[in-house]
Design a protein around this motif. Sequence first.
Motif, PDB file in Angstrom:
ATOM      1  N   VAL A 146       0.855  -1.187   0.000  1.00  0.00           N
ATOM      2  CA  VAL A 146       0.000   0.000   0.000  1.00  0.00           C
ATOM      3  C   VAL A 146       0.888   1.233   0.000  1.00  0.00           C
ATOM      4  O   VAL A 146       1.840   1.330   0.788  1.00  0.00           O
ATOM      5  N   PHE A 147       0.576   2.190  -0.882  1.00  0.00           N
ATOM      6  CA  PHE A 147       1.279   3.475  -0.918  1.00  0.00           C
ATOM      7  C   PHE A 147       0.413   4.504  -0.197  1.00  0.00           C
ATOM      8  O   PHE A 147      -0.772   4.653  -0.510  1.00  0.00           O
ATOM      9  N   PRO A 166      -0.411   8.468   1.128  1.00  0.00           N
ATOM     10  CA  PRO A 166      -0.165   9.884   0.837  1.00  0.00           C
ATOM     11  C   PRO A 166       0.054  10.684   2.130  1.00  0.00           C
ATOM     12  O   PRO A 166       0.259  10.102   3.207  1.00  0.00           O
ATOM     13  N   GLU A 167       0.004  12.014   2.015  1.00  0.00           N
ATOM     14  CA  GLU A 167       0.062  12.872   3.203  1.00  0.00           C
ATOM     15  C   GLU A 167      -1.016  12.432   4.202  1.00  0.00           C
ATOM     16  O   GLU A 167      -2.098  12.027   3.814  1.00  0.00           O
ATOM     17  N   HIS A 168      -0.688  12.498   5.484  1.00  0.00           N
ATOM     18  CA  HIS A 168      -1.543  12.088   6.608  1.00  0.00           C
ATOM     19  C   HIS A 168      -1.525  10.581   6.836  1.00  0.00           C
ATOM     20  O   HIS A 168      -2.072  10.109   7.833  1.00  0.00           O
ATOM     21  N   GLY A 169      -0.918   9.811   5.937  1.00  0.00           N
ATOM     22  CA  GLY A 169      -0.753   8.385   6.170  1.00  0.00           C
ATOM     23  C   GLY A 169      -1.919   7.534   5.708  1.00  0.00           C
ATOM     24  O   GLY A 169      -2.967   8.031   5.294  1.00  0.00           O
ATOM     25  N   PHE A 170      -1.743   6.223   5.805  1.00  0.00           N
ATOM     26  CA  PHE A 170      -2.739   5.263   5.341  1.00  0.00           C
ATOM     27  C   PHE A 170      -4.008   5.326   6.176  1.00  0.00           C
ATOM     28  O   PHE A 170      -5.112   5.173   5.669  1.00  0.00           O
ATOM     29  N   ARG A 171      -3.876   5.554   7.471  1.00  0.00           N
ATOM     30  CA  ARG A 171      -5.044   5.641   8.350  1.00  0.00           C
ATOM     31  C   ARG A 171      -5.452   7.091   8.619  1.00  0.00           C
ATOM     32  O   ARG A 171      -6.377   7.344   9.379  1.00  0.00           O
ATOM     33  N   GLY A 172      -4.745   8.057   8.007  1.00  0.00           N
ATOM     34  CA  GLY A 172      -5.158   9.441   8.052  1.00  0.00           C
ATOM     35  C   GLY A 172      -5.004  10.137   9.371  1.00  0.00           C
ATOM     36  O   GLY A 172      -5.792  11.019   9.721  1.00  0.00           O
ATOM     37  N   ALA A 184      -1.819  11.499  10.592  1.00  0.00           N
ATOM     38  CA  ALA A 184      -0.658  12.387  10.685  1.00  0.00           C
ATOM     39  C   ALA A 184      -1.056  13.838  10.438  1.00  0.00           C
ATOM     40  O   ALA A 184      -1.985  14.133   9.686  1.00  0.00           O
ATOM     41  N   ASP A 185      -0.349  14.761  11.082  1.00  0.00           N
ATOM     42  CA  ASP A 185      -0.594  16.192  10.906  1.00  0.00           C
ATOM     43  C   ASP A 185      -0.312  16.624   9.473  1.00  0.00           C
ATOM     44  O   ASP A 185       0.418  15.942   8.734  1.00  0.00           O
ATOM     45  N   ALA A 186      -0.846  17.765   9.102  1.00  0.00           N
ATOM     46  CA  ALA A 186      -0.501  18.376   7.817  1.00  0.00           C
ATOM     47  C   ALA A 186       0.992  18.677   7.800  1.00  0.00           C
ATOM     48  O   ALA A 186       1.523  19.280   8.731  1.00  0.00           O
ATOM     49  N   GLY A 187       1.669  18.231   6.740  1.00  0.00           N
ATOM     50  CA  GLY A 187       3.099  18.488   6.622  1.00  0.00           C
ATOM     51  C   GLY A 187       3.982  17.537   7.406  1.00  0.00           C
ATOM     52  O   GLY A 187       5.206  17.548   7.234  1.00  0.00           O
ATOM     53  N   GLU A 188       3.384  16.697   8.240  1.00  0.00           N
ATOM     54  CA  GLU A 188       4.183  15.756   9.033  1.00  0.00           C
ATOM     55  C   GLU A 188       4.670  14.606   8.151  1.00  0.00           C
ATOM     56  O   GLU A 188       3.901  14.008   7.396  1.00  0.00           O
ATOM     57  N   LYS A 189       5.940  14.290   8.232  1.00  0.00           N
ATOM     58  CA  LYS A 189       6.495  13.191   7.450  1.00  0.00           C
ATOM     59  C   LYS A 189       5.867  11.874   7.866  1.00  0.00           C
ATOM     60  O   LYS A 189       5.638  11.620   9.052  1.00  0.00           O
ATOM     61  N   VAL A 190       5.579  11.056   6.885  1.00  0.00           N
ATOM     62  CA  VAL A 190       4.971   9.750   7.135  1.00  0.00           C
ATOM     63  C   VAL A 190       6.015   8.680   6.844  1.00  0.00           C
ATOM     64  O   VAL A 190       6.651   8.697   5.788  1.00  0.00           O
ATOM     65  N   LYS A 191       6.197   7.765   7.782  1.00  0.00           N
ATOM     66  CA  LYS A 191       7.237   6.742   7.638  1.00  0.00           C
ATOM     67  C   LYS A 191       6.698   5.483   6.970  1.00  0.00           C
ATOM     68  O   LYS A 191       5.510   5.179   7.036  1.00  0.00           O
ATOM     69  N   ASP A 192       7.617   4.752   6.309  1.00  0.00           N
ATOM     70  CA  ASP A 192       7.278   3.416   5.816  1.00  0.00           C
ATOM     71  C   ASP A 192       6.980   2.533   7.016  1.00  0.00           C
ATOM     72  O   ASP A 192       7.405   2.806   8.137  1.00  0.00           O
ATOM     73  N   GLY A 193       6.255   1.452   6.771  1.00  0.00           N
ATOM     74  CA  GLY A 193       5.960   0.552   7.880  1.00  0.00           C
ATOM     75  C   GLY A 193       5.140  -0.633   7.426  1.00  0.00           C
ATOM     76  O   GLY A 193       5.182  -1.045   6.261  1.00  0.00           O
ATOM     77  N   LEU A 249       4.418   7.998   0.628  1.00  0.00           N
ATOM     78  CA  LEU A 249       4.620   8.954  -0.462  1.00  0.00           C
ATOM     79  C   LEU A 249       4.624  10.377   0.093  1.00  0.00           C
ATOM     80  O   LEU A 249       4.372  11.340  -0.632  1.00  0.00           O
ATOM     81  N   TYR A 250       4.893  10.484   1.400  1.00  0.00           N
ATOM     82  CA  TYR A 250       5.038  11.796   2.022  1.00  0.00           C
ATOM     83  C   TYR A 250       6.157  11.728   3.061  1.00  0.00           C
ATOM     84  O   TYR A 250       6.015  12.146   4.197  1.00  0.00           O
ATOM     85  N   GLY A 251       7.257  11.136   2.616  1.00  0.00           N
ATOM     86  CA  GLY A 251       8.424  11.001   3.474  1.00  0.00           C
ATOM     87  C   GLY A 251       9.677  11.252   2.665  1.00  0.00           C
ATOM     88  O   GLY A 251       9.844  12.312   2.080  1.00  0.00           O
ATOM     89  N   LYS A 252      10.542  10.243   2.590  1.00  0.00           N
ATOM     90  CA  LYS A 252      11.795  10.424   1.850  1.00  0.00           C
ATOM     91  C   LYS A 252      11.564  10.532   0.348  1.00  0.00           C
ATOM     92  O   LYS A 252      12.393  11.060  -0.386  1.00  0.00           O
TER      93      LYS A 252
END
Length: 436
Positions: free
Chosen positions: A123-124, A126-132, A134-143, A155-158
């Motif tokens: 699963v890829f 976006p911003e806010h993460g798969f479960r939605g 994360a804060d606006a602009g907060e980096k989302v990590k793989d996992g 797709l909102y990290g490295k």
Amino acid sequence: MRLTFDEPLGQKIFKIQSMAFLNSLKSTFFIWFLLLIACGNQTKAEKTQSKPAVAMNDSVKVKPVVVAANRTEAYLPLLKGKKVGIVGNQTTIIFKDEVKDAPLPYVHLVDSLLAHHVDIKKVFAPEHGFRGRADAGEKVKDGVDNKTGLPLISLYGKNRKPSAEQLEDIDIVLFDIQDVGVRFYTYIATLQLVMEACAEQNVPIIVLDRPNPNGAYIDGPTMKKEHSGFLGMTEIPLVYGMTIGEYARMINEEKWLGSGVKADLTVIPLENWTYDTPYSIPVRPSPNLPNDTAINLYPSLGLFEGTNINAGRGTELQFQCYGASFLDSTQYSFKYTPMPNFGSKSPKENGKTCFGKDLSGFPKMNEVSLQWLIDAYTNTLDKSKFFNTKGFTAHAGTETLQKQIEQGINEEEIKATWQSDIDKFKKIRKKYLMYL
């Protein structure tokens, strides 16, 4: 629900009944007597004719909107025997009339596809993460997704574009994210970069369409090419009046993908939706858009993201109010104090008393309004505190809007300068509309 009523029969029925009755009478006296009564009743009928007499066919059922994710017969055959990558988040859902032993009337698309034995590889997010969350602009990590065990690729990290390596074990990508129709809402940038990556690696992509709650109008400044970025990758108005599926077609056919590549794109359309169809998103599309009012005000209040004004983050009125400690308190009766909360760990003006306006009861609009931006700027005690120039230009898509506000140009005159670009965009947009 739309109610339909037959027109009142009133006078017409009365006349028919009266004539039948009169023809059966032989006495002239009775005929004249009854005609006199009819004249009196006719006058009464004329006075009440504007009111419906009887409600016939109490209601007409309006067909519900069917999102593309629910049209499984249209896309499941395309996934059969394929290794699938999903681009999705908390809005990637299938609606159910009844979900047994479940608290919600929908299930996540990933769960549904797994139940249909679709071979999902990753699963890829976006911003806010798969479960939605994360804060606006907060980096989302793989996992790894706790529920399904599937690998999560941020797709909102490295990286904001899937790499060749990340797509090498994928036969097809399925994209399904609820958009709100505003250029600086980053999901359409994610769409464009995913399409570009798929085109470069010869991986087909399917976009499942969803309604645009701000789809009934086109407005706002158009992105200038020199200011393009993740808050606006193409030269479109701030509000562009298209579904995410239509926009995907435009990206592809207008050759807006890098190096002029073209994706192998399939868009699964909606059913029973037009641009004027009211639509309420059942799941927050992002943490700080909690309801219909916030989504409707977002095109206008979202411009505050490029200023030092708080637009409700850190409150329960996200994008339904605005204010700051440095606004003239004598001009406002509303005040509030932003504090860290869900979706905003460190809001602007954190812990400070903000003076401003509560717009949570404002009626629905079909335009971008500058009235609140101009109001806040006018009532800023220290104008040097207002704009974050780089951020504001990124959101507005142009340097011009800031200059116009600083020069005291009124809203009507500012909006007139947008019209030429909007008219040009409408001509391009028209080619890709699917819901006329």
